[in-house]
Every structure is written in structure tokens, then in C-alpha cells.
Design an enzyme around this catalytic site. Structure first.
Site, short mmCIF file in Angstrom:
data_model
loop_
_atom_site.label_atom_id
_atom_site.label_comp_id
_atom_site.label_asym_id
_atom_site.label_seq_id
_atom_site.Cartn_x
_atom_site.Cartn_y
_atom_site.Cartn_z
N HIS A 1 58.13 -12.18 8.83
CA HIS A 1 57.11 -11.75 8.11
C HIS A 1 55.72 -11.28 8.27
O HIS A 1 55.14 -11.19 7.26
CB HIS A 1 57.63 -11.82 6.14
CG HIS A 1 59.04 -11.73 6.11
ND1 HIS A 1 59.45 -11.30 4.84
CD2 HIS A 1 59.99 -11.36 7.07
CE1 HIS A 1 60.57 -11.45 5.26
NE2 HIS A 1 60.62 -10.53 5.92
N LYS B 1 54.46 -14.87 -4.53
CA LYS B 1 52.94 -15.59 -4.50
C LYS B 1 51.95 -14.76 -5.32
O LYS B 1 51.10 -15.77 -5.72
CB LYS B 1 52.78 -15.27 -3.24
CG LYS B 1 53.60 -15.92 -2.23
CD LYS B 1 53.31 -15.53 -0.97
CE LYS B 1 54.23 -13.72 -0.42
NZ LYS B 1 55.08 -14.27 -0.66
N ILE C 1 65.37 -7.29 -6.51
CA ILE C 1 65.21 -8.49 -6.13
C ILE C 1 64.15 -8.47 -5.31
O ILE C 1 64.96 -7.97 -4.26
CB ILE C 1 66.12 -9.27 -5.76
CG1 ILE C 1 67.03 -9.50 -6.81
CG2 ILE C 1 65.95 -10.97 -5.37
CD1 ILE C 1 68.60 -10.34 -7.05
N ASP C 2 62.68 -8.93 -5.22
CA ASP C 2 61.71 -9.09 -4.38
C ASP C 2 61.77 -10.81 -3.71
O ASP C 2 62.46 -11.84 -4.31
CB ASP C 2 60.80 -9.01 -5.11
CG ASP C 2 59.68 -8.92 -3.82
OD1 ASP C 2 59.74 -8.42 -2.70
OD2 ASP C 2 58.06 -9.37 -3.71
N ASP D 1 61.68 -3.17 -8.07
CA ASP D 1 62.36 -4.06 -6.40
C ASP D 1 63.02 -4.69 -7.25
O ASP D 1 62.94 -5.72 -8.40
CB ASP D 1 60.94 -5.10 -5.56
CG ASP D 1 61.85 -5.16 -4.20
OD1 ASP D 1 63.66 -5.34 -3.93
OD2 ASP D 1 61.65 -5.85 -3.30
N SER E 1 58.33 -13.97 -1.48
CA SER E 1 58.04 -12.30 -2.64
C SER E 1 56.77 -12.44 -3.27
O SER E 1 56.19 -13.46 -2.88
CB SER E 1 59.80 -13.05 -4.02
OG SER E 1 58.79 -13.85 -4.66
N GLU F 1 64.36 -0.10 -4.35
CA GLU F 1 64.63 -0.11 -3.30
C GLU F 1 65.62 0.21 -3.06
O GLU F 1 66.41 1.10 -1.57
CB GLU F 1 64.19 -1.97 -2.61
CG GLU F 1 64.42 -2.32 -1.87
CD GLU F 1 63.81 -3.57 -0.86
OE1 GLU F 1 63.36 -4.37 -2.09
OE2 GLU F 1 64.24 -3.55 0.10
N SER G 1 54.30 -15.63 3.41
CA SER G 1 55.35 -15.48 3.74
C SER G 1 56.43 -17.09 4.06
O SER G 1 55.70 -16.98 5.29
CB SER G 1 56.07 -14.46 4.51
OG SER G 1 55.74 -12.99 3.91
N ARG H 1 48.86 -11.08 3.86
CA ARG H 1 50.01 -10.50 4.05
C ARG H 1 49.60 -9.59 5.50
O ARG H 1 48.88 -8.65 5.44
CB ARG H 1 50.40 -9.25 3.13
CG ARG H 1 51.90 -8.37 3.62
CD ARG H 1 52.13 -8.52 2.06
NE ARG H 1 53.89 -8.37 2.82
CZ ARG H 1 54.92 -8.91 2.79
NH1 ARG H 1 55.34 -9.83 2.17
NH2 ARG H 1 56.12 -8.25 3.00
N ASP I 1 71.31 -7.69 -6.53
CA ASP I 1 70.13 -6.29 -5.97
C ASP I 1 70.50 -5.34 -6.50
O ASP I 1 69.59 -4.58 -7.00
CB ASP I 1 69.31 -6.35 -4.58
CG ASP I 1 69.53 -7.86 -3.89
OD1 ASP I 1 68.55 -7.36 -3.79
OD2 ASP I 1 69.80 -8.39 -3.79
N THR J 1 64.87 -11.34 -1.55
CA THR J 1 65.74 -11.84 -1.39
C THR J 1 67.51 -12.38 -0.58
O THR J 1 68.17 -13.94 -0.84
CB THR J 1 67.13 -10.55 -0.82
OG1 THR J 1 66.22 -9.14 -1.61
CG2 THR J 1 68.28 -10.73 -1.38
P1 AMP Z 1 57.73 -12.40 1.68
O1 AMP Z 1 58.87 -12.78 0.62
O2 AMP Z 1 56.27 -12.32 1.12
O3 AMP Z 1 57.49 -12.35 2.79
O4 AMP Z 1 58.40 -10.05 1.39
C1 AMP Z 1 59.20 -10.51 1.09
C2 AMP Z 1 59.71 -8.37 1.49
O5 AMP Z 1 59.55 -8.87 3.46
C3 AMP Z 1 60.68 -7.99 1.42
O6 AMP Z 1 61.08 -7.33 -0.05
C4 AMP Z 1 61.04 -6.19 2.27
O7 AMP Z 1 60.43 -5.87 1.75
C5 AMP Z 1 59.58 -7.25 3.14
N1 AMP Z 1 59.90 -7.43 4.88
C6 AMP Z 1 60.91 -7.28 5.54
N2 AMP Z 1 61.26 -7.85 6.40
C7 AMP Z 1 59.78 -7.48 6.72
C8 AMP Z 1 59.37 -8.27 7.99
N3 AMP Z 1 59.90 -7.74 9.37
N4 AMP Z 1 57.91 -8.26 7.99
C9 AMP Z 1 57.29 -8.02 7.25
N5 AMP Z 1 57.96 -8.21 5.50
C10 AMP Z 1 58.99 -7.27 5.73
MG MG Z 2 61.37 -6.36 -1.60
#
Ligand code: AMP
Ligand code: MG
Length: 332
Positions: A216, A243, A125-126, A123, A240, A70, A211, A257, A47, A128
Site C-alpha cells: 500500500h 492512524k 470497514i476501512d 467505509d 486503516s 465502498e 500502512s 500516504r 463489510d 479489512t
Molecule cells: P491502509 O490500511 O492505510 O493501507 O488503508 C487501507 C485502504 O487502502 C483500503 O481501504 C483500500 O481502499 C486502500 N488500498 C487497497 N489497495 C491499495 C494499494 N495497493 N495501495 C494503496 N492503498 C490501497
Molecule cells: Mg478503506
């Protein structure tokens, strides 16, 4: 038709491609020692290294332009993280140029700019958690001017050029230019192909991405949405903005989301959505928040005036919004 590559596009493709090669090299061989230990989201040497290289490239090519990204070097500068900082400095030396760790921290902290006017958003690494687990992750970079996303690049190391998950394909890079379209090509190839969302119009057959991480999203609401839509196909749990890439390429049609305890309304980070947003809209899809409101990228580092996000192939957008509102009405 192939995209015209302006100097800004060349810079962003270069930054994301270098980042992809670095990540592909590290992949899940990432050892425990190369992660920062915090209670929050994990962050790896990759990252930081990807953000440092982008900061350095931006300083060389467009020194007057700012970056909102980020990561920050604050934690790295703590003495117990010295080994991590050395590992990042080593990686930056391999993939960009030799520098001392102070310079690397300066490059990382170029990402601390205030969003406003014209800026780049990244970002490094979106996803991670996906990167570490062997799931999806992307490198996301976009350029915003007065709230409008002008161009974006999504590096997807674990999607193939057909925008399907593939761990060993070598990676795919997506480019979107406002008003011109969205394209994809295999990392290392020169030829682009146009992206077009799917024409699925039946909500029952909409493939829904969400997610991978249960924390998330709001699992209860998601389940209720699927049952209200009458979903008859498997959902796609995935990390990430991969999607977004899959919706742009027609591999799936919807992404909810939902707000969750970890992400209440207004707390979505702009780097988690900016690049993916233009890729999807330029491929013919649509994005709003869960109330049908346009995403507002003028409110700082988060989408402060938006509640969640809904991404679709366009045709299904109204039905998906209506379904969400019905579920909220029923469940509260
Ligand atoms: P995803 O993989 O679509 O869930 O998105 C990843 C992103 O979700 C990361 O880059 C974080 O910025 C964000 N994230 C981290 N923790 C949370 C959480 N508790 N709820 C929602 N998004 C989150
Ligand atoms: Mg991210």
C-alpha cells in the site's frame, strides 16, 4: 465541554456504534467462508452488513440524503455467493431488523450514489486486511456538503480511549464537528473527552504512522524520508484510518500516504480519508496532499486531483512536506 448531539450526529453515532458491535462480535472468528474471493482487496460479511445497516438507518432517518460507500451488492448476487448473502442477511437481522436478502441488497446499494452537493460517505470497514489479520480497522462515516466535511465519526474497535492500540479494550468512538472540535469516548460510555494533537516540534522524534501492508505504500521512498527526517523513534505500521485517530489523540505525529503502484496519483478513495480528515483537523492537526494542496472532496469517488496524503500534528507539516519534496527531488 461535551458536544451538542444534533439529529445527524445521533444518526451517525448510532450507525457506527451498531457497526462496531457487529464487528467486535465477529472479530477474527471470521471464517474463510465469510469472505468474498476476488483478486482485489478482501471483503467480508461484516463489510456488507455494516453498510447495509447504515443504508437502512439512513433510509429511515433521512430518506432524502444520499450515501457514497465502498461496497456494492453486485458480487453478492452471483449464485456462488448465495451462502455469503444469507450470512449477511442473518447478521443484519441480528443487529438491525429482519429483512429478506433483496431488501438487504437494496440497503447496501444505497451506497452507490454519485458524490456531489450534500452526501454521506462511508467505509464500512476501512482496513479489512487488518480486521482479518487481527490488526487495526475502523468504521468511517462523514457528511460532506459542497466539498466541506461537516461532521465525521470514526469507530475504532481496537483503539482504547487514549488512542493506543488495544485488542481487548472494547473499542473507542471519535466524533468531529466542523468548527466545534473533536472528541473520543469508550464505546458504551456517555462522557466524551476532547482530542488534541501532540505538540512535538522536533522532526527527529516525530512518530510516523504508515500502512501495515507493504504493497500500500512506496517502501523505498518511505525509508528515504525517515533517513532525511533523521527519525530516532520507531515507526507505527498500522492499517486503516486508525492512524488518523492516533494523530488526533497525540499518539503519533505524522502519516505519509505515498503513491504506490497500486495507488497512482488521483486514485485515493474519498471514504479512506474523509472521516479521518475532520477528526485530525478539529484536533488541531493538518492534512494536505504530498504537494501541500488541500484535499478536494468535490471530484467524485476519488481524490482525483490530489497526489497522496500527508497528515500531521500541524507544527511538523511544513518540515514534513519539505522533506518529501527533497526525497522526490533526489530519488525521482
Ligand atoms: P491502509 O490500511 O492505510 O493501507 O488503508 C487501507 C485502504 O487502502 C483500503 O481501504 C483500500 O481502499 C486502500 N488500498 C487497497 N489497495 C491499495 C494499494 N495497493 N495501495 C494503496 N492503498 C490501497
Ligand atoms: Mg478503506
Amino acid at each position: 465541554m461535551q458536544p451538542h448531539l444534533s439529529p445527524q450526529i445521533k444518526f451517525s453515532l448510532n450507525a457506527v456504534e451498531v457497526g462496531m458491535r457487529l464487528c467486535l462480535h465477529i472479530q477474527t472468528g471470521d471464517s474463510k467462508e465469510s469472505r468474498i474471493k476476488t483478486d482485489a482487496s478482501p471483503v467480508t460479511v461484516a463489510d456488507y452488513a455494516v453498510q447495509a445497516i447504515t443504508g437502512a438507518l439512513l433510509a429511515e432517518r433521512f430518506p432524502e440524503e444520499s450515501l457514497v460507500a465502498e461496497e456494492s451488492s453486485a458480487t453478492l448476487q452471483e449464485t456462488n455467493n448465495r451462502g455469503i448473502l444469507d450470512a449477511i442477511t442473518e447478521l443484519v437481522g441480528q443487529y438491525h431488523r429482519r429483512a429478506d436478502s433483496n431488501e438487504v441488497c437494496t440497503w447496501i446499494d444505497r451506497g452507490a450514489a454519485d458524490p456531489g452537493g450534500r452526501f454521506w460517505v462511508m467505509d464500512p470497514i476501512d482496513g479489512t486486511k487488518g480486521f482479518i489479520r487481527g490488526g487495526q480497522y475502523v468504521i468511517a462515516l462523514a457528511r460532506i456538503e459542497d466539498g466541506e466535511i461537516g461532521l465525521s465519526v470514526l469507530g475504532c474497535p481496537r483503539l482504547n480511549p487514549q488512542l493506543q492500540p488495544d485488542m481487548d479494550c472494547g473499542g473507542t468512538i471519535l466524533l468531529a464537528v466542523r468548527g466545534k472540535g473533536a472528541w473520543a469516548r469508550r464505546l458504551g460510555d456517555l462522557k466524551w473527552h476532547r482530542l488534541q494533537v501532540s505538540d512535538q516540534a522536533d522532526p527527529c522524534f516525530a512518530r510516523i504512522a504508515h500502512s501495515y501492508e507493504p504493497s500500500h505504500t512506496n517502501q523505498g521512498r518511505l525509508k528515504e524520508i525517515l533517513s532525511t527526517l533523521g527519525t530516532r523513534v520507531d515507526t507505527l505500521p498500522m492499517d486503516s484510518q486508525a492512524k488518523y485517530a492516533m494523530i488526533a489523540g497525540g499518539t503519533c505525529e505524522l502519516l505519509y500516504r505515498l503513491t504506490s503502484s497500486g495507488r497512482p496519483p488521483g486514485s485515493e478513495c474519498i471514504w479512506d480519508h474523509a472521516a479521518g480528515t475532520l477528526v485530525v483537523t478539529e484536533a488541531g492537526g493538518k492534512i494536505t496532499d504530498l504537494n501541500g494542496k488541500e484535499l478536494d472532496f468535490t471530484k467524485g469517488r476519488t481524490l482525483a486531483v490530489n497526489e497522496g496524503v500527508l497528515v500531521s500534528n500541524g507544527i511538523l507539516h511544513d518540515a514534513a512536506l519539505e522533506t518529501y519534496q527533497r526525497v522526490v527531488g533526489k530519488m525521482g
